[in-house]
Write a protein that holds these residues in place. Structure first.
Motif, mmCIF file in Angstrom:
data_model
loop_
_atom_site.group_PDB
_atom_site.id
_atom_site.type_symbol
_atom_site.label_atom_id
_atom_site.label_comp_id
_atom_site.label_asym_id
_atom_site.label_seq_id
_atom_site.Cartn_x
_atom_site.Cartn_y
_atom_site.Cartn_z
ATOM 1 N N GLN A 1 -11.685 -44.003 -64.376
ATOM 2 C CA GLN A 1 -10.240 -43.899 -64.632
ATOM 3 C C GLN A 1 -9.921 -42.691 -65.515
ATOM 4 O O GLN A 1 -8.891 -42.032 -65.334
ATOM 5 N N LEU B 1 0.444 -41.953 -61.763
ATOM 6 C CA LEU B 1 -0.969 -42.233 -61.525
ATOM 7 C C LEU B 1 -1.754 -42.122 -62.830
ATOM 8 O O LEU B 1 -2.651 -42.927 -63.097
ATOM 9 N N ARG B 2 -1.411 -41.151 -63.637
ATOM 10 C CA ARG B 2 -2.085 -40.948 -64.924
ATOM 11 C C ARG B 2 -1.876 -42.166 -65.832
ATOM 12 O O ARG B 2 -2.824 -42.668 -66.435
ATOM 13 N N GLU C 1 -11.623 -39.935 -65.493
ATOM 14 C CA GLU C 1 -11.735 -38.775 -64.607
ATOM 15 C C GLU C 1 -10.492 -38.629 -63.736
ATOM 16 O O GLU C 1 -9.983 -37.520 -63.532
ATOM 17 N N ILE C 2 -10.001 -39.741 -63.208
ATOM 18 C CA ILE C 2 -8.796 -39.707 -62.368
ATOM 19 C C ILE C 2 -7.609 -39.179 -63.161
ATOM 20 O O ILE C 2 -6.861 -38.312 -62.699
ATOM 21 N N ALA C 3 -7.432 -39.706 -64.366
ATOM 22 C CA ALA C 3 -6.291 -39.295 -65.197
ATOM 23 C C ALA C 3 -6.371 -37.821 -65.570
ATOM 24 O O ALA C 3 -5.341 -37.123 -65.614
ATOM 25 N N SER C 4 -7.564 -37.334 -65.855
ATOM 26 C CA SER C 4 -7.704 -35.941 -66.293
ATOM 27 C C SER C 4 -7.516 -34.951 -65.147
ATOM 28 O O SER C 4 -7.214 -33.776 -65.389
ATOM 29 N N ALA C 5 -7.664 -35.410 -63.906
ATOM 30 C CA ALA C 5 -7.614 -34.495 -62.766
ATOM 31 C C ALA C 5 -6.282 -34.512 -62.018
ATOM 32 O O ALA C 5 -6.069 -33.699 -61.126
ATOM 33 N N THR C 6 -5.389 -35.438 -62.367
ATOM 34 C CA THR C 6 -4.142 -35.566 -61.610
ATOM 35 C C THR C 6 -2.949 -34.935 -62.323
ATOM 36 O O THR C 6 -2.903 -34.868 -63.560
ATOM 37 N N ASN C 7 -1.969 -34.492 -61.514
ATOM 38 C CA ASN C 7 -0.698 -33.994 -62.042
ATOM 39 C C ASN C 7 0.411 -35.025 -61.889
ATOM 40 O O ASN C 7 1.557 -34.769 -62.268
ATOM 41 N N ASP C 8 0.053 -36.189 -61.329
ATOM 42 C CA ASP C 8 1.021 -37.257 -61.096
ATOM 43 C C ASP C 8 1.128 -38.107 -62.360
ATOM 44 O O ASP C 8 0.179 -38.810 -62.713
ATOM 45 N N SER D 1 -4.574 -49.836 -63.461
ATOM 46 C CA SER D 1 -5.695 -49.733 -62.529
ATOM 47 C C SER D 1 -6.861 -50.619 -62.943
ATOM 48 O O SER D 1 -7.813 -50.775 -62.185
#
Length: 432
Positions: free
Chosen positions: A144, A156-157, A146-153, A257
């Motif tokens: 999670q 989703l973050r 990793e997902i948050a650090s890679a998204t611009n949404d 999530s």
């Protein structure tokens, strides 16, 4: 002819009862067989530290075959008991079902997560009752980040950085506290994220957490958690979690999530199918010597049994402290029964309680004295290190702790092990 003792379950009850019999029985006096699906016992108080990565998973388990010398081990699951023929039916991992004849049968099958019919829970929830779940949850939390650090949404973050734990008992509090501590510690490796963006929520239906410890200790734990920014919701229940949208009965709702369900346990369904007497919570009814009511050749202890608490009244709490002592007393009583001796009732008064809240953080009570912080944390670790069977395991656990102390938590996410053949299948053109 030597007596046949069959012990079903390789947890605290199975392992420690078998160890006690190894100490008490003379050569040829009885043949002891332990039945368990896995060939290891999980030392459950250490699962929160497995989840946070401060302890290697393999060091939180005890290999049954290695420590139970002279005891037969069968890898399989109990499927039924014929009390008239004195036969326990066991399904091994492969091959036909086995029939194990017994003169004395011990049931220590533990407990499983108790799920409520909450919409979305079965689809979104994560349990925390096994080694696999603890390892999975660590990888999930790191994923999670990793997902948050890679998204611009931004939605989703926020969703990826929201972690909800339902259940304020030992397991829920310790798992949340350890994982939150880990996440804060590793965040310096994620320059795109700020600690203020993470949201950790503990949901408890009762008006306090940690109901098996003193109220003062529970309040100190709540204060510690809230001081770290953790949202502790008391007298609150989860209403639904469909589509990742968490709805609470206090009117609040948000997307998350991560939803960890640690709101109680229950005996496995098999217990009811055995035809033995059970109480309203599905636990096997036993007397103070741990013999099953109406079945003098069957014994039960641990989470699956309602063992009378002769010190405090009611039923013994489902903790490791009690399960280990029950197992030892049960082993002694089995040895006495084989020799026509006197059975003794189970008596135990807790020596203290500890609740880990992360690295160098804990609250506890020992010998009537309340402790917190680094002292409680060190005392807890020292206690559990000395309680793990075999010096081999004790040294490994102490080694993990000593190595990890100066270096902090690791950010490696190994969730690919959940699908170990994935790369091979992709190479074979069978994926995607």
């Amino acid at each position: 002819m030597s007596k046949r003792i069959v012990i079903v379950g390789g947890g605290y009850v199975g392992l420690y009862a078998a160890l006690r019999l190894q100490q008490r029985l003379r050569s040829g006096e009885a043949q002891v067989t332990v039945v368990n699906p896995e060939n290891f016992m999980v030392y459950r108080p250490l699962l929160p530290e497995v989840a946070s990565g401060t302890l290697e998973p393999r060091h939180a388990v005890v290999p049954l075959r290695a420590v139970l010398s002279g005891t037969r081990f069968v890898a399989g699951r109990l499927t039924g008991v014929d009390t008239q023929r004195r036969v326990a039916s066991v399904a091994p991992e492969a091959g036909p079902e086995l029939e194990l004849e017994y003169d004395e049968l011990v049931l220590g099958v533990g407990a499983m997560s108790k799920l409520l019919p909450i919409p979305g829970l079965a689809d979104c929830g994560i349990g925390f009752n096994s080694l696999a779940e603890a390892v999975h949850l660590r990888d999930h939390v790191l994923r999670q980040l990793e997902i948050a650090s890679a998204t611009n949404d931004p939605e989703l973050r926020r969703c990826a950085l929201t972690f909800v734990f339902v259940g304020g008992g030992y397991t829920g509090v310790e798992a949340l506290a350890e994982l939150q501590d880990m996440a804060v510690d590793v965040l310096e490796g994620y320059p795109e994220l700020d600690v203020s963006e993470m949201r950790w929520v503990l949901v408890e239906a009762m008006d306090r957490i940690l109901t098996t410890v003193s109220e003062d200790l529970a309040e100190r734990a709540v204060s510690e958690l809230r001081a770290r920014g953790i949202d502790v919701r008391l007298s609150t229940q989860l209403e639904s979690a469909e589509g990742g949208l968490v709805r609470l009965n206090d009117g609040d709702s948000f997307r998350a999530s991560t939803l960890v369900w640690v709101a109680g346990t229950k005996p496995p369904p098999l217990v009811k199918e055995l035809g033995l007497p059970t109480d309203q919570r599905g636990r096997i009814i036993v007397d103070e010597t741990m013999r099953v009511e109406g079945h003098p050749d069957i014994w039960a202890a641990g989470d699956c049994a309602a063992v009378p608490d002769l010190e405090n009244g009611g039923v013994c709490p489902p903790t490791a402290q009690y399960a280990v002592r029950q197992a030892r007393r049960l082993g002694d009583n089995l040895a006495e029964r084989l020799r026509g001796g006197e059975l003794r009732p189970f008596h135990y008064k807790s020596k203290g309680e500890f609740v880990t809240l992360g690295m160098n953080k804990a609250v506890g009570e020992m010998l009537g004295r309340k402790v917190h912080g680094r002292l409680a944390w060190a005392a807890r670790r020292a206690y559990y290190a000395t309680q793990i069977p075999t010096w081999n395991r004790t040294i490994r656990v102490l080694g993990d702790w000593l190595v990890g102390m100066p270096f902090g938590h690791d950010v490696v996410n190994l969730d690919s092990r959940e699908e170990p053949r994935g790369a091979f299948q992709e190479a074979a053109g069978r994926r995607g």
